[in-house]
Every structure is written in structure tokens, then in C-alpha cells.
Design an enzyme around this catalytic site. Structure first.
Site, mmCIF file in Angstrom:
data_model
loop_
_atom_site.group_PDB
_atom_site.id
_atom_site.type_symbol
_atom_site.label_atom_id
_atom_site.label_comp_id
_atom_site.label_asym_id
_atom_site.label_seq_id
_atom_site.Cartn_x
_atom_site.Cartn_y
_atom_site.Cartn_z
ATOM 1 N N GLU A 1 9.033 4.103 -14.917
ATOM 2 C CA GLU A 1 9.297 4.764 -13.640
ATOM 3 C C GLU A 1 10.725 5.301 -13.557
ATOM 4 O OE1 GLU A 1 8.206 2.279 -10.327
ATOM 5 O OE2 GLU A 1 6.178 1.962 -11.101
ATOM 6 N N CYS B 1 4.779 -5.052 -7.223
ATOM 7 C CA CYS B 1 5.721 -6.171 -7.154
ATOM 8 C C CYS B 1 6.772 -6.107 -8.271
ATOM 9 C CB CYS B 1 4.977 -7.502 -7.168
ATOM 10 S SG CYS B 1 3.832 -7.712 -8.529
ATOM 11 N N HIS B 2 6.524 -5.296 -9.300
ATOM 12 C CA HIS B 2 7.519 -5.151 -10.364
ATOM 13 C C HIS B 2 8.782 -4.446 -9.854
ATOM 14 C CE1 HIS B 2 5.131 -1.417 -10.561
ATOM 15 N NE2 HIS B 2 6.247 -0.829 -10.992
ATOM 16 N N TYR C 1 14.369 -9.254 -3.155
ATOM 17 C CA TYR C 1 13.518 -10.122 -2.342
ATOM 18 C C TYR C 1 14.129 -10.268 -0.948
ATOM 19 C CZ TYR C 1 11.176 -11.321 -6.715
ATOM 20 O OH TYR C 1 10.491 -11.254 -7.889
ATOM 21 N N ASN D 1 0.600 -11.998 -5.861
ATOM 22 C CA ASN D 1 -0.001 -10.669 -5.751
ATOM 23 C C ASN D 1 -1.057 -10.490 -6.843
ATOM 24 O OD1 ASN D 1 -0.523 -7.911 -5.427
ATOM 25 N ND2 ASN D 1 1.359 -7.297 -6.456
#
Length: 177
Positions: free
Chosen positions: A165, A138-139, A107, A130
């Protein structure tokens, strides 16, 4: 008043609610998301719209791309997005689009990226608001101490997406265990 067309999508890690307005996706949020009602009210207010169930070309394309993503065959999305929020929130959400697949940032890093290094908490709050999860990833935003924190779909879902991912997984914070 306009209509936001919505339908559910069964992801391997939970149920998403997809929504489109015109030719853009304005909603991809976890059904069990803790801010679900707040997000829905904001979308209706900002877009002067109401929800109706159905499908659209945009939603059909989003479903096809999500299927490919969860099958490990898609790393980027090309669905037109409609962000509904404050200018600051839109700035943060647009910054999410630049985080590469399989990478994470904190962040604090995100706050520096948008030129507001002291706005870490505001960046975290905007991430929490979001309404386009996965498409605006946002993950991929983690705590400055390299912990998984603050995901509306739950930390298990955030961890699932980062594993999908193949991102270097941060550890869970003690507060979130």
C-alpha cells in the site's frame, strides 16, 4: 444450523482462509494466524454455524478483489461484510473501514476515534480478534511509538501489506524483532 462456506486463497504473503455466510463475507484470516482456532470457534458460536468447504459468489468476488489488491490495482473493497463479535469489537472493526489505503494510525488514535481514549488495550485486543483481515484493514494499525506490533498473520505479513500500500512504514518494536 447454518453453513459457513470456506476456501483457501494463496496470497503472495501467505495463505488466507475465506468464508461466507449467505451473501456476506465473514472470514478472511491467515491460515497460520495465532488466534485461528479462537476466531473459528467464535464465528461458529456467534453465527450458529459450522464450516464446510466450497465456494460462493461472495467468495469468488472476494478472490477477484484480492487478486486486484495484490496486483496493485485495487485500493478499496466493496464486498458485503458480516462482523461476528461483541458490540465493542464491531465498533472497532467498523472503525478499521475508515482507515484510508496507504495510511496508518496507532491503537491510541483508534481508541480516541471511537470515543474511548483509555481503551487502547481493548482496541488492540479487538484488532487481534478481527476475522476479516485486509477487508477490515487491521494491518494499518500500529503502535503509538510508530512500531509494527500485533498482527495475527505475523509482522512480516503486516510489513508486506503496508509496503504494498506504500504506507510510510513504521519500525519494528524491539519486542517483535
Amino acid at each position: 444450523m447454518q453453513n459457513i462456506i470456506t476456501r483457501k486463497y494463496e496470497a503472495p504473503c501467505g495463505v488466507l482462509v475465506l468464508g461466507s455466510l449467505g451473501d456476506k463475507l465473514c472470514l478472511c484470516d491467515w491460515q497460520v494466524e495465532r488466534h485461528r482456532e479462537y476466531v473459528d470457534k467464535r464465528l461458529c458460536r456467534v453465527l450458529d454455524a459450522e464450516f464446510i468447504e466450497g465456494t460462493s459468489t461472495v467468495i469468488d468476488n472476494a478472490v477477484a478483489q484480492l487478486d486486484e489488491y495484490f496486483a496493485g490495482k485495487r485500493m478499496e473493497f466493496d464486498i458485503p461484510l458480516l462482523f461476528a463479535g461483541t458490540d465493542f469489537q464491531k465498533k472497532v472493526w467498523n472503525a478499521l473501514l475508515s482507515i484510508p489505503f496507504g495510511k496508518t494510525i496507532s491503537y491510541g488514535e483508534m481508541a480516541r476515534q471511537i470515543g474511548m481514549p483509555k481503551a487502547v488495550r481493548a482496541v488492540a485486543n479487538a484488532n487481534g480478534a478481527n476475522s476479516l483481515s485486509i477487508f477490515a484493514p487491521c494491518h494499518r494499525v500500529i503502535g503509538s511509538d510508530n512500531t509494527l506490533t500485533g498482527y495475527g498473520g505475523g509482522l512480516a505479513t503486516k510489513e508486506y501489506l503496508l509496503k504494498l500500500e506504500k504506507a510510510m512504514l513504521p519500525r519494528l518494536s524491539n519486542a517483535d524483532k
